[in-house]
Design a protein around this motif. Structure first.
Motif, PDB file in Angstrom:
ATOM      1  N   LEU A  32       0.813  -1.207   0.000  1.00 25.74           N
ATOM      2  CA  LEU A  32       0.000   0.000   0.000  1.00 25.74           C
ATOM      3  C   LEU A  32       0.850   1.261   0.000  1.00 25.74           C
ATOM      4  O   LEU A  32       0.483   2.258  -0.638  1.00 25.74           O
ATOM      5  CB  LEU A  32      -0.947  -0.005   1.206  1.00 25.74           C
ATOM      6  N   THR A  33       1.970   1.231   0.686  1.00 22.39           N
ATOM      7  CA  THR A  33       2.849   2.403   0.676  1.00 22.39           C
ATOM      8  C   THR A  33       3.336   2.691  -0.743  1.00 22.39           C
ATOM      9  O   THR A  33       3.263   3.824  -1.235  1.00 22.39           O
ATOM     10  CB  THR A  33       4.052   2.185   1.605  1.00 22.39           C
ATOM     11  N   THR A  34       3.840   1.667  -1.407  1.00 25.83           N
ATOM     12  CA  THR A  34       4.348   1.846  -2.772  1.00 25.83           C
ATOM     13  C   THR A  34       3.248   2.308  -3.714  1.00 25.83           C
ATOM     14  O   THR A  34       3.424   3.258  -4.496  1.00 25.83           O
ATOM     15  CB  THR A  34       4.960   0.534  -3.289  1.00 25.83           C
ATOM     16  N   THR A  35       2.083   1.659  -3.629  1.00 25.53           N
ATOM     17  CA  THR A  35       0.982   1.988  -4.532  1.00 25.53           C
ATOM     18  C   THR A  35       0.487   3.406  -4.316  1.00 25.53           C
ATOM     19  O   THR A  35       0.261   4.164  -5.280  1.00 25.53           O
ATOM     20  CB  THR A  35      -0.173   0.994  -4.326  1.00 25.53           C
ATOM     21  N   MET A  36       0.297   3.785  -3.049  1.00 25.05           N
ATOM     22  CA  MET A  36      -0.266   5.103  -2.772  1.00 25.05           C
ATOM     23  C   MET A  36       0.733   6.213  -3.089  1.00 25.05           C
ATOM     24  O   MET A  36       0.354   7.300  -3.529  1.00 25.05           O
ATOM     25  CB  MET A  36      -0.742   5.176  -1.320  1.00 25.05           C
ATOM     26  N   GLU A  37       2.023   5.940  -2.889  1.00 24.82           N
ATOM     27  CA  GLU A  37       3.013   6.947  -3.268  1.00 24.82           C
ATOM     28  C   GLU A  37       3.070   7.119  -4.786  1.00 24.82           C
ATOM     29  O   GLU A  37       3.207   8.241  -5.283  1.00 24.82           O
ATOM     30  CB  GLU A  37       4.376   6.570  -2.696  1.00 24.82           C
ATOM     31  N   LEU A  38       2.927   6.022  -5.523  1.00 23.23           N
ATOM     32  CA  LEU A  38       2.874   6.127  -6.979  1.00 23.23           C
ATOM     33  C   LEU A  38       1.642   6.905  -7.432  1.00 23.23           C
ATOM     34  O   LEU A  38       1.649   7.547  -8.484  1.00 23.23           O
ATOM     35  CB  LEU A  38       2.891   4.737  -7.613  1.00 23.23           C
ATOM     36  N   ALA A  39       0.562   6.826  -6.622  1.00 26.74           N
ATOM     37  CA  ALA A  39      -0.664   7.551  -6.947  1.00 26.74           C
ATOM     38  C   ALA A  39      -0.597   9.020  -6.538  1.00 26.74           C
ATOM     39  O   ALA A  39      -1.550   9.770  -6.766  1.00 26.74           O
ATOM     40  CB  ALA A  39      -1.861   6.885  -6.269  1.00 26.74           C
ATOM     41  N   GLY A  40       0.512   9.428  -5.915  1.00 30.23           N
ATOM     42  CA  GLY A  40       0.701  10.832  -5.614  1.00 30.23           C
ATOM     43  C   GLY A  40       0.554  11.237  -4.169  1.00 30.23           C
ATOM     44  O   GLY A  40       0.659  12.429  -3.834  1.00 30.23           O
ATOM     45  N   TYR A  41       0.291  10.266  -3.268  1.00 30.16           N
ATOM     46  CA  TYR A  41       0.165  10.578  -1.852  1.00 30.16           C
ATOM     47  C   TYR A  41       1.536  10.517  -1.169  1.00 30.16           C
ATOM     48  O   TYR A  41       2.442   9.821  -1.624  1.00 30.16           O
ATOM     49  CB  TYR A  41      -0.767   9.578  -1.161  1.00 30.16           C
ATOM     50  N   ARG A  42       1.657  11.225  -0.048  1.00 33.36           N
ATOM     51  CA  ARG A  42       2.801  11.040   0.830  1.00 33.36           C
ATOM     52  C   ARG A  42       2.357  10.121   1.966  1.00 33.36           C
ATOM     53  O   ARG A  42       1.358  10.394   2.629  1.00 33.36           O
ATOM     54  CB  ARG A  42       3.295  12.379   1.386  1.00 33.36           C
ATOM     55  N   VAL A  43       3.078   9.042   2.185  1.00 35.20           N
ATOM     56  CA  VAL A  43       2.633   7.996   3.101  1.00 35.20           C
ATOM     57  C   VAL A  43       3.628   7.824   4.235  1.00 35.20           C
ATOM     58  O   VAL A  43       4.833   7.680   4.012  1.00 35.20           O
ATOM     59  CB  VAL A  43       2.457   6.654   2.360  1.00 35.20           C
ATOM     60  N   ALA A  44       3.109   7.830   5.463  1.00 29.58           N
ATOM     61  CA  ALA A  44       3.861   7.430   6.643  1.00 29.58           C
ATOM     62  C   ALA A  44       3.235   6.140   7.157  1.00 29.58           C
ATOM     63  O   ALA A  44       2.046   5.888   6.937  1.00 29.58           O
ATOM     64  CB  ALA A  44       3.824   8.510   7.717  1.00 29.58           C
ATOM     65  N   ALA A  45       4.009   5.303   7.836  1.00 28.81           N
ATOM     66  CA  ALA A  45       3.499   4.016   8.288  1.00 28.81           C
ATOM     67  C   ALA A  45       3.835   3.772   9.747  1.00 28.81           C
ATOM     68  O   ALA A  45       4.888   4.182  10.238  1.00 28.81           O
ATOM     69  CB  ALA A  45       4.071   2.883   7.433  1.00 28.81           C
ATOM     70  N   ALA A  46       2.926   3.103  10.443  1.00 31.94           N
ATOM     71  CA  ALA A  46       3.125   2.654  11.813  1.00 31.94           C
ATOM     72  C   ALA A  46       2.673   1.215  11.889  1.00 31.94           C
ATOM     73  O   ALA A  46       1.735   0.813  11.189  1.00 31.94           O
ATOM     74  CB  ALA A  46       2.337   3.529  12.786  1.00 31.94           C
ATOM     75  N   ASP A  47       3.328   0.411  12.754  1.00 28.18           N
ATOM     76  CA  ASP A  47       2.984  -1.012  12.789  1.00 28.18           C
ATOM     77  C   ASP A  47       2.265  -1.444  14.066  1.00 28.18           C
ATOM     78  O   ASP A  47       2.046  -2.637  14.283  1.00 28.18           O
ATOM     79  CB  ASP A  47       4.220  -1.886  12.557  1.00 28.18           C
ATOM     80  N   THR A  48       1.863  -0.497  14.920  1.00 29.53           N
ATOM     81  CA  THR A  48       1.037  -0.810  16.085  1.00 29.53           C
ATOM     82  C   THR A  48      -0.046   0.250  16.225  1.00 29.53           C
ATOM     83  O   THR A  48       0.123   1.393  15.772  1.00 29.53           O
ATOM     84  CB  THR A  48       1.854  -0.862  17.387  1.00 29.53           C
ATOM     85  N   GLY A  49      -1.139  -0.122  16.899  1.00 29.89           N
ATOM     86  CA  GLY A  49      -2.197   0.842  17.120  1.00 29.89           C
ATOM     87  C   GLY A  49      -1.754   2.005  17.979  1.00 29.89           C
ATOM     88  O   GLY A  49      -2.125   3.160  17.734  1.00 29.89           O
ATOM     89  N   ALA A  50      -0.948   1.724  19.004  1.00 25.51           N
ATOM     90  CA  ALA A  50      -0.475   2.792  19.886  1.00 25.51           C
ATOM     91  C   ALA A  50       0.383   3.793  19.116  1.00 25.51           C
ATOM     92  O   ALA A  50       0.248   5.007  19.280  1.00 25.51           O
ATOM     93  CB  ALA A  50       0.317   2.193  21.047  1.00 25.51           C
ATOM     94  N   GLU A  51       1.271   3.274  18.265  1.00 28.33           N
ATOM     95  CA  GLU A  51       2.118   4.158  17.469  1.00 28.33           C
ATOM     96  C   GLU A  51       1.285   4.973  16.495  1.00 28.33           C
ATOM     97  O   GLU A  51       1.527   6.170  16.294  1.00 28.33           O
ATOM     98  CB  GLU A  51       3.163   3.334  16.717  1.00 28.33           C
ATOM     99  N   GLY A  52       0.275   4.318  15.889  1.00 29.60           N
ATOM    100  CA  GLY A  52      -0.585   5.043  14.969  1.00 29.60           C
ATOM    101  C   GLY A  52      -1.331   6.176  15.654  1.00 29.60           C
ATOM    102  O   GLY A  52      -1.420   7.293  15.120  1.00 29.60           O
ATOM    103  N   ALA A  53      -1.888   5.919  16.853  1.00 26.82           N
ATOM    104  CA  ALA A  53      -2.609   6.960  17.580  1.00 26.82           C
ATOM    105  C   ALA A  53      -1.689   8.110  17.960  1.00 26.82           C
ATOM    106  O   ALA A  53      -2.075   9.282  17.905  1.00 26.82           O
ATOM    107  CB  ALA A  53      -3.257   6.365  18.822  1.00 26.82           C
ATOM    108  N   THR A  54      -0.453   7.781  18.326  1.00 28.64           N
ATOM    109  CA  THR A  54       0.521   8.824  18.659  1.00 28.64           C
ATOM    110  C   THR A  54       0.822   9.687  17.455  1.00 28.64           C
ATOM    111  O   THR A  54       0.891  10.920  17.538  1.00 28.64           O
ATOM    112  CB  THR A  54       1.817   8.195  19.191  1.00 28.64           C
TER     113      THR A  54
END
Length: 239
Positions: A32-54
């Protein structure tokens, strides 16, 4: 390369829409990161719910893509009375056997879902719809529709014009999948995986489609069609 997580909030200085992807599956994250960046979005990623909420609390994002297998994002204000209007739209990645719990809690207009196994085209389609907000061609006030066929994901109900269709859960999941892929042929294998999450004999799928067609196509034009030898599709052949 995906955007690295740092202590600084993201700023939209480049004009691109910023997406936060929260998922603990490296394959899904990379895809999804690769696909969405190719579609023109800037993507950040987190691998836990706590990290995502932060990350959401610290940064500015236009859209959050959240794997529903992670702890429920209640801390984001989802489903709470008086939740912050500044919270970004939320796209959930869900297993089909969790939809009966997930879908009734979705808020119209700023929450949606896609079902695993993921189809990249559908993820991008849902993301665009959420980022557009209300008034996009696929939605009426945040509700999926095709012509006079309207689905209410919050209540898991569908209607054709003013007539309620009275669908079973399996029929609703099938119709929702056909609508999400309108004018594209879906094979019986694709339908079986989406509706039940497992292989089902072709006869079971044919019976399900027949039941749905009887409820959906009482009015003209017929919306559900068979492509012999390939599968089924939703649309208006002449429209």
């Amino acid at each position: 390369m995906r955007t690295q997580l740092t202590g600084k909030p993201m700023s939209p200085r480049d004009g691109a829409q910023h997406v936060l992807l929260v998922a603990d599956d490296p394959v899904v994250t990379e895809l999804l990161t690769t696909t969405m960046e190719l579609a023109g979005y800037r993507v950040a990623a987190a691998d836990t719910g706590a990290e995502g909420a932060t990350r959401i609390a610290q940064g500015r994002y236009d859209l959050v893509v959240w794997d529903a297998a992670l702890p429920d994002p209640e801390r984001l204000g989802r489903g709470r009375r008086g939740a912050s209007v500044d919270r970004p739209p939320l796209l959930l990645l869900a297993a089909c056997d969790t939809l009966h719990d997930l879908v009734p809690g979705l808020r119209r207009g700023d929450e949606d879902y896609v079902v695993k196994p993921l189809r990249v085209a559908e993820v991008l389609h849902r993301a665009r719809s959420l980022l557009r907000g209300r008034g996009g061609p696929e939605r009426i006030e945040g509700v999926p529709c095709y012509g006079d066929l309207v689905l209410d994901d919050a209540a898991c109900e569908a209607r054709r014009g003013s007539r309620p269709l009275g669908l079973t859960p399996a029929e609703y999941r099938l119709l929702r999948h056909l609508l999400a892929n309108a004018e594209c042929v879906l094979s019986k294998e694709q339908i079986g995986r989406h509706v039940w999450g497992e292989y089902r004999a072709h006869g079971a799928i044919e019976k399900l489609v027949a039941r749905l067609r009887r409820k959906t196509d009482q009015e003209a034009p017929a919306l559900i069609h068979t492509r012999r030898g390939f599968g089924y599709w939703l649309g208006c052949p002449d429209g």
